[in-house]
Design an enzyme around this catalytic site. Structure first.
Site, PDB file in Angstrom:
ATOM      1  N   ALA A  22       0.748  -1.388   0.031  1.00  0.00           N
ATOM      2  CA  ALA A  22      -0.019  -0.003  -0.003  1.00  0.00           C
ATOM      3  C   ALA A  22       0.863   1.235  -0.122  1.00  0.00           C
ATOM      4  O   ALA A  22       1.948   1.187   0.508  1.00  0.00           O
ATOM      5  CB  ALA A  22      -1.018  -0.073   1.333  1.00  0.00           C
ATOM      6  N   GLY A  23       0.408   2.217  -0.684  1.00  0.00           N
ATOM      7  CA  GLY A  23       0.718   3.675  -0.581  1.00  0.00           C
ATOM      8  C   GLY A  23       1.450   4.131  -1.922  1.00  0.00           C
ATOM      9  O   GLY A  23       1.702   5.292  -2.333  1.00  0.00           O
TER      10      GLY A  23
ATOM     11  N   ASN B  45       8.905   8.770   4.929  1.00  0.00           N
ATOM     12  CA  ASN B  45       7.499   9.450   4.657  1.00  0.00           C
ATOM     13  C   ASN B  45       6.678   9.948   5.666  1.00  0.00           C
ATOM     14  O   ASN B  45       6.519   9.185   6.753  1.00  0.00           O
ATOM     15  CB  ASN B  45       6.807   8.698   3.288  1.00  0.00           C
ATOM     16  CG  ASN B  45       5.662   7.961   4.020  1.00  0.00           C
ATOM     17  OD1 ASN B  45       4.515   8.373   4.314  1.00  0.00           O
ATOM     18  ND2 ASN B  45       5.914   6.693   4.153  1.00  0.00           N
ATOM     19  N   ARG B  46       6.357  11.067   5.546  1.00  0.00           N
ATOM     20  CA  ARG B  46       5.059  11.631   6.436  1.00  0.00           C
ATOM     21  C   ARG B  46       4.032  12.077   5.608  1.00  0.00           C
ATOM     22  O   ARG B  46       3.485  13.284   5.825  1.00  0.00           O
ATOM     23  CB  ARG B  46       5.725  12.715   7.297  1.00  0.00           C
ATOM     24  CG  ARG B  46       6.471  13.742   6.822  1.00  0.00           C
ATOM     25  CD  ARG B  46       6.714  14.824   8.168  1.00  0.00           C
ATOM     26  NE  ARG B  46       7.449  16.060   7.349  1.00  0.00           N
ATOM     27  CZ  ARG B  46       8.892  16.118   7.681  1.00  0.00           C
ATOM     28  NH1 ARG B  46       9.554  15.214   7.848  1.00  0.00           N
ATOM     29  NH2 ARG B  46       9.389  17.132   7.045  1.00  0.00           N
TER      30      ARG B  46
ATOM     31  N   SER C 163      -0.027   3.348  10.278  1.00  0.00           N
ATOM     32  CA  SER C 163       0.778   4.417   9.738  1.00  0.00           C
ATOM     33  C   SER C 163       1.016   5.355  10.667  1.00  0.00           C
ATOM     34  O   SER C 163       0.355   5.670  11.581  1.00  0.00           O
ATOM     35  CB  SER C 163      -0.204   4.944   8.613  1.00  0.00           C
ATOM     36  OG  SER C 163       0.087   4.387   7.318  1.00  0.00           O
TER      37      SER C 163
ATOM     38  N   ASN D 158       1.981   8.493  10.636  1.00  0.00           N
ATOM     39  CA  ASN D 158       1.772  10.015  10.234  1.00  0.00           C
ATOM     40  C   ASN D 158       0.545  10.347  10.347  1.00  0.00           C
ATOM     41  O   ASN D 158       0.289  11.536   9.929  1.00  0.00           O
ATOM     42  CB  ASN D 158       2.232  10.170   8.511  1.00  0.00           C
ATOM     43  CG  ASN D 158       3.507   9.612   8.453  1.00  0.00           C
ATOM     44  OD1 ASN D 158       4.493   9.730   9.112  1.00  0.00           O
ATOM     45  ND2 ASN D 158       3.651   8.513   7.578  1.00  0.00           N
TER      46      ASN D 158
HETATM   47  C1  LIG Z   1       5.953   6.803   0.208  1.00  0.00           C
HETATM   48  C2  LIG Z   1       5.077   5.591   1.233  1.00  0.00           C
HETATM   49  C3  LIG Z   1       3.815   5.688   1.334  1.00  0.00           C
HETATM   50  C4  LIG Z   1       3.118   4.728   1.961  1.00  0.00           C
HETATM   51  N1  LIG Z   1       1.770   4.682   2.330  1.00  0.00           N
HETATM   52  C5  LIG Z   1       1.233   3.807   3.023  1.00  0.00           C
HETATM   53  C6  LIG Z   1      -0.180   3.750   3.145  1.00  0.00           C
HETATM   54  O1  LIG Z   1      -0.924   4.712   2.698  1.00  0.00           O
HETATM   55  N2  LIG Z   1      -0.833   2.811   3.828  1.00  0.00           N
HETATM   56  C7  LIG Z   1      -0.053   1.655   4.316  1.00  0.00           C
HETATM   57  O2  LIG Z   1      -0.537   0.709   4.856  1.00  0.00           O
HETATM   58  N3  LIG Z   1       1.357   1.647   4.035  1.00  0.00           N
HETATM   59  C8  LIG Z   1       1.704   2.565   3.396  1.00  0.00           C
HETATM   60  N4  LIG Z   1       3.343   2.706   3.257  1.00  0.00           N
HETATM   61  C9  LIG Z   1       3.904   1.318   3.739  1.00  0.00           C
HETATM   62  C10 LIG Z   1       4.144   0.402   2.882  1.00  0.00           C
HETATM   63  O3  LIG Z   1       3.251  -0.334   2.419  1.00  0.00           O
HETATM   64  C11 LIG Z   1       5.179  -0.941   3.498  1.00  0.00           C
HETATM   65  O4  LIG Z   1       4.353  -1.485   4.524  1.00  0.00           O
HETATM   66  C12 LIG Z   1       6.508  -0.286   3.989  1.00  0.00           C
HETATM   67  O5  LIG Z   1       7.123   0.744   3.118  1.00  0.00           O
HETATM   68  C13 LIG Z   1       7.483  -1.281   4.216  1.00  0.00           C
HETATM   69  O6  LIG Z   1       8.056  -1.901   2.909  1.00  0.00           O
HETATM   70  P1  LIG Z   1       9.164  -1.516   2.033  1.00  0.00           P
HETATM   71  O7  LIG Z   1      10.186  -1.364   2.804  1.00  0.00           O
HETATM   72  O8  LIG Z   1       9.303  -2.770   1.000  1.00  0.00           O
HETATM   73  O9  LIG Z   1       8.831  -0.207   1.492  1.00  0.00           O
HETATM   74  C14 LIG Z   1       3.787   3.616   2.581  1.00  0.00           C
HETATM   75  C15 LIG Z   1       5.308   3.515   2.309  1.00  0.00           C
HETATM   76  C16 LIG Z   1       5.976   4.346   1.463  1.00  0.00           C
HETATM   77  C17 LIG Z   1       7.407   4.488   1.418  1.00  0.00           C
END
Ligand SMILES: Cc1cc2nc3c(=O)[nH]c(=O)nc-3n(C[C@H](O)[C@H](O)[C@H](O)COP(=O)(O)O)c2cc1C
Length: 372
Positions: free
Chosen positions: A66-67, A115-116, A178, A180
């Site tokens: 997600a995100g 990210n925030r 999250s 943020n």
């Molecule tokens: C820019 C950004 C935005 C994100 N937005 C969300 C979100 O809206 N909802 C959510 O559940 N996780 C969000 N995440 C978290 C990711 O889904 C994931 O759990 C986290 O980044 C760890 O995985 P990674 O190390 O592969 O990035 C976001 C991550 C990033 C980097």
């Protein structure tokens, strides 16, 4: 040219340009490019990578977390790049702008992001409309739901999410982790979570006759103490959720971080999150006792650490940050690598590896240092 070569080439050409831009503008360009790029679907995945879980047949276990596609604009291109599933959102009932910019920071030296953003997005109605018009609804797309920042009743926002998307979501994720959105992570407190999950699952059950029973997953933070994890898993088991996603971004800052942006406030993701999130995954796996599957996310960027997540207890995987650093060909590369590793380690299928090293991760015998 195969999709992998085409996507890798485009990614390799575009990345140096995108990395000169502010990360949020770069993301905007990447979304535009993915929407307009003529991608053919990849071929059928190898059956050794197929996973049946949460009532769905996944062609491979690599999902986009997600995100990345908060507003459901990219489902078809993402699946065409070889992801086995994608998760849109987090979506909130009303559109909201999120936190002031800048709010997204690349830590290139650490292969990480802070990210925030704060749940910026188009809101339920716009995202629902896009999901309804999705061609043929081919492939698996989950919907990750959240609460608006100023919501007087966050539980009601999640319930509304279930009702809104019951006709189009392949599964749901309840995001209470999250960092943020002020107060959101307090929903992980067991007495709050019990009531929230009971309401969400009742709403899901009420829609099941009309739209089919959709799995509800819970996404937790990697920063929980083990006593907090105990309580959350007891609650998840009591309420009979369908799966657990471990984990969201971390508010911790490992001492190893080198990039000058490391002091920014927000959630850290990417390679430095791998150890912490995998340890938490293993601890969760040992407590869940096969009552439901786990989705492992945090710092996956190659086949070796993807298999490590599976061995720590994951049935499915998700990634986000490495997709930024390593480019569009990454899911295909990880799948090829996984097939090679399965043969090397004599696992007949990927699902046979789930949890094989959970005890070693939970005890600290295995750590991120084994996967540099
Ligand atoms: C820019 C950004 C935005 C994100 N937005 C969300 C979100 O809206 N909802 C959510 O559940 N996780 C969000 N995440 C978290 C990711 O889904 C994931 O759990 C986290 O980044 C760890 O995985 P990674 O190390 O592969 O990035 C976001 C991550 C990033 C980097």
């Amino acid at each position: 040219m195969t999709n992998l070569k085409y996507a890798s080439l485009l990614g390799a050409l575009a990345r140096p340009l995108l990395f000169r831009l502010d990360p949020e503008r770069a993301h905007g360009w990447a979304v535009w490019a993915l929407r307009t790029m003529p991608l053919a679907g990849i071929g059928v995945d190898h059956p050794r990578l197929a996973v049946t879980a949460i009532g769905l047949d996944f062609p491979n276990p690599i999902g986009l977390a997600a995100g990345f596609d908060k507003n459901a604009e990219l489902i078809t291109p993402i699946l065409r790049l070889g992801f086995g599933f994608t998760e849109v959102g987090t979506v909130t009932p009303h559109p909201q702008p999120g936190n002031p910019r800048p709010r997204l920071f690349r830590l290139t030296r650490d292969q990480a992001v802070i990210n925030r953003l704060g749940f910026c997005g188009d809101g339920f109605a716009a995202v629902h409309e896009r999901l309804v018009s999705r061609p043929q609804r081919a492939g698996i797309a989950g919907v990750n739901i959240g609460a608006n920042k100023d919501s007087p009743d966050p539980a009601a926002d999640y319930v509304r999410g279930i009702r809104t998307f019951a006709d189009v979501a392949d599964y749901f994720t309840v995001n209470v982790s999250s960092p943020n959105s002020p107060g959101l992570r307090d929903l992980q407190k067991p007495w709050v979570l019990d009531d929230l999950l009971a309401q969400v699952l009742a709403a899901r059950d009420a829609q099941a006759k009309k739209f089919g029973r959709k799995a509800v997953l819970l996404k937790i933070a990697p920063d929980l103490a083990l006593t907090e994890l105990d309580a959350i898993i007891a609650c998840a088991r009591r309420q009979k959720i369908d799966g657990l996603i471990v984990a969201n971004t971390t508010i911790s800052r490992p001492a190893s971080l080198k990039d000058s942006a490391r002091g920014e406030e927000g959630g850290l993701s990417g390679r430095p999150l791998f150890g912490l999130s995998t340890q938490m995954l293993a601890a969760a796996y040992l407590r869940v006792e096969n009552q439901f599957p786990l989705i492992g996310v945090g710092g996956i960027d190659n086949a070796e650490n993807a298999l490590a997540k599976i061995e720590a207890g994951a049935t499915l995987l998700q990634l986000y940050t490495s997709f930024i650093f390593k480019g569009l060909g990454l899911p295909e590369k990880i799948k090829y690598g996984l097939l090679r590793l399965l043969a090397q380690k004599s696992y007949p299928r990927l699902v046979d590896a789930t949890g094989a090293a959970a005890a070693d991760w939970a005890s600290g015998k295995l750590s991120a240092n084994n996967f540099r």
